[in-house]
Design a protein around this motif. Structure first.
Motif, PDB file in Angstrom:
ATOM      1  N   MET A  55      13.426 -10.781   0.095  1.00 49.76           N
ATOM      2  CA  MET A  55      12.908  -9.419  -0.005  1.00 49.76           C
ATOM      3  C   MET A  55      11.731  -9.369  -0.970  1.00 49.76           C
ATOM      4  SD  MET A  55      13.603  -6.433   1.261  1.00 49.76           S
ATOM      5  CE  MET A  55      13.159  -4.721   0.961  1.00 49.76           C
ATOM      6  N   LYS A  56      11.810 -10.149  -2.020  1.00 50.60           N
ATOM      7  CA  LYS A  56      10.753 -10.160  -3.029  1.00 50.60           C
ATOM      8  C   LYS A  56       9.434 -10.615  -2.430  1.00 50.60           C
ATOM      9  CE  LYS A  56       9.668 -12.162  -7.559  1.00 50.60           C
ATOM     10  NZ  LYS A  56      10.155 -13.066  -8.647  1.00 50.60           N
TER      11      LYS A  56
ATOM     12  N   ASP B 266       4.682  -6.297   9.671  1.00 48.71           N
ATOM     13  CA  ASP B 266       5.600  -6.524   8.562  1.00 48.71           C
ATOM     14  C   ASP B 266       5.705  -7.979   8.155  1.00 48.71           C
ATOM     15  OD1 ASP B 266       6.388  -3.754   8.589  1.00 48.71           O
ATOM     16  OD2 ASP B 266       7.434  -4.232  10.457  1.00 48.71           O
TER      17      ASP B 266
ATOM     18  N   TRP C 178       9.272   0.537   3.935  1.00 45.95           N
ATOM     19  CA  TRP C 178       9.995  -0.475   3.167  1.00 45.95           C
ATOM     20  C   TRP C 178      10.799   0.158   2.038  1.00 45.95           C
ATOM     21  CZ3 TRP C 178      10.641  -5.725   3.869  1.00 45.95           C
ATOM     22  CH2 TRP C 178       9.917  -6.291   4.923  1.00 45.95           C
ATOM     23  N   LYS C 179      10.365   1.319   1.558  1.00 45.63           N
ATOM     24  CA  LYS C 179      11.097   2.003   0.498  1.00 45.63           C
ATOM     25  C   LYS C 179      12.280   2.783   1.052  1.00 45.63           C
ATOM     26  CE  LYS C 179       7.199   2.541  -2.707  1.00 45.63           C
ATOM     27  NZ  LYS C 179       6.311   3.508  -3.398  1.00 45.63           N
TER      28      LYS C 179
ATOM     29  N   ILE D 266      13.531  -5.693   6.498  1.00 41.86           N
ATOM     30  CA  ILE D 266      13.637  -7.133   6.220  1.00 41.86           C
ATOM     31  C   ILE D 266      14.401  -7.827   7.342  1.00 41.86           C
ATOM     32  CG2 ILE D 266      15.766  -6.992   4.873  1.00 41.86           C
ATOM     33  CD1 ILE D 266      12.672  -9.230   4.205  1.00 41.86           C
TER      34      ILE D 266
ATOM     35  N   CYS E  50      21.385  -8.855   6.818  1.00 44.21           N
ATOM     36  CA  CYS E  50      20.789  -8.812   5.487  1.00 44.21           C
ATOM     37  C   CYS E  50      21.526  -9.763   4.539  1.00 44.21           C
ATOM     38  CB  CYS E  50      20.853  -7.392   4.924  1.00 44.21           C
ATOM     39  SG  CYS E  50      19.937  -6.179   5.907  1.00 44.21           S
TER      40      CYS E  50
ATOM     41  N   PRO F 137      14.619  -0.353   3.674  1.00 38.81           N
ATOM     42  CA  PRO F 137      14.369  -1.756   3.322  1.00 38.81           C
ATOM     43  C   PRO F 137      15.233  -2.741   4.105  1.00 38.81           C
ATOM     44  CG  PRO F 137      15.613  -0.658   1.589  1.00 38.81           C
ATOM     45  CD  PRO F 137      15.160   0.417   2.530  1.00 38.81           C
TER      46      PRO F 137
ATOM     47  N   SER G 293       8.557  -7.647   0.918  1.00 39.39           N
ATOM     48  CA  SER G 293       8.475  -6.199   0.720  1.00 39.39           C
ATOM     49  C   SER G 293       7.061  -5.793   0.325  1.00 39.39           C
ATOM     50  CB  SER G 293       9.451  -5.754  -0.365  1.00 39.39           C
ATOM     51  OG  SER G 293       9.306  -4.369  -0.604  1.00 39.39           O
ATOM     52  N   LYS G 294       6.544  -4.754   0.984  1.00 39.55           N
ATOM     53  CA  LYS G 294       5.177  -4.305   0.737  1.00 39.55           C
ATOM     54  C   LYS G 294       5.131  -2.996  -0.057  1.00 39.55           C
ATOM     55  CE  LYS G 294       3.878  -6.342   5.159  1.00 39.55           C
ATOM     56  NZ  LYS G 294       3.480  -7.612   4.536  1.00 39.55           N
ATOM     57  N   ASN G 295       6.296  -2.448  -0.423  1.00 40.76           N
ATOM     58  CA  ASN G 295       6.372  -1.198  -1.176  1.00 40.76           C
ATOM     59  C   ASN G 295       5.710  -0.040  -0.446  1.00 40.76           C
ATOM     60  OD1 ASN G 295       7.789  -2.215  -3.451  1.00 40.76           O
ATOM     61  ND2 ASN G 295       5.884  -3.122  -4.230  1.00 40.76           N
TER      62      ASN G 295
END
Length: 256
Positions: free
Chosen positions: A144-145, A186, A154-155, A162, A100, A158, A148-150
């Motif tokens: 990540m921005k 993903d 992913w919440k 990623i 990460c 995370p 990320s699919k919320n």
């Protein structure tokens, strides 16, 4: 004629995946292999069968599946495990590293694995895949921005998600011949303003699309019959576009 078409549509396709024989039929795909809340069209069914056939994926082991929600085009998904199996079977594969990217004490830090501190701000993920025939590994860094699919996973995980996405993208860039055109759930599935399933979707009229698929599924169709079909469909408003679809995906009954 109706009975003949129904029988034709149910012809199965058999191919090999990981040393095992896999048999798929349109009804099997529609009844057992679709995720979501909507029925897939025959066109989407044929596209999925061809993905499994030509990429040698076993959907019964969740190596590939199809997702359909509402009126959106279906997404044809390949699992991360299928990517890993395909990479490891390549004689040039020489391992990978992944982790990460976080902001820690105002510094950008590249971690190993998916472990991060509670005080870290997760910025993205990275992965490196090595080949025996190359001196420099393929490295991918993802934001990540952007990815990320919320969604729930992913919440709650995370860092894991990623990192997984970075690995898949690095593997695909390292082995484009065997992994190109395969996407996981993903991945950022939108490319050039189209989803994966939309790339080859010519949005045909319902009747024309069904006629095309019926023709494509006829295993005993002669060359003359195929030419006659193309001449007839060519008179329709979108006949030429349907011909392109058939040429691109091939005949799904020609199992390897």
């Amino acid at each position: 004629m109706t009975n003949e078409l129904t029988e034709t549509k149910e012809k199965s396709v058999t191919f090999e995946a990981n040393g095992e024989q896999v048999t798929l039929s349109p009804s099997t795909v529609k009844n057992f292999l679709v995720n979501g809340n909507e029925n897939i069209s025959m066109q989407e069914t044929v596209m999925f069968i061809n993905l499994c056939k030509y990429q040698h994926l076993n959907p019964f082991l969740n190596e590939a599946y199809i997702i359909k929600y509402g009126s959106k085009p279906a997404q044809l998904i390949t699992s991360k495990e299928a990517f890993m199996k395909r990479a490891e079977s390549n004689p040039q594969y020489n391992g990978f590293k992944a982790g990460c990217i976080v902001l820690r004490n105002n510094d950008v830090v590249y971690t190993n694995g998916a472990f991060i501190l509670d005080t870290d701000k997760l910025l993205g993920g990275w992965a490196e895949v090595s080949r025996k025939d190359r001196d420099i590994p393929v490295r991918v860094e993802l934001s990540m921005k952007e990815f990320s699919k919320n969604q729930s996973t992913w919440k709650t995980m995370p860092a894991t998600m990623i990192r997984k996405t970075a690995i898949v993208n690095a593997l695909r860039e390292t082995f484009p011949d065997t992994l190109g055109g395969m996407y996981t759930e993903d991945d950022n599935l939108k490319t050039d303003n189209h989803t994966v399933a939309e790339r080859h979707d010519v949005t045909p009229q319902k009747e024309q699309a069904q006629e095309l698929v019926d023709q494509a599924l006829k295993s005993d169709q002669s060359e003359n019959e195929k030419q006659q079909f193309e001449e007839v469909s060519g008179k329709e408003e979108q006949g030429s576009e349907q011909g392109k679809l058939l040429d691109h995906w091939g005949n799904p009954t020609d199992a390897k």
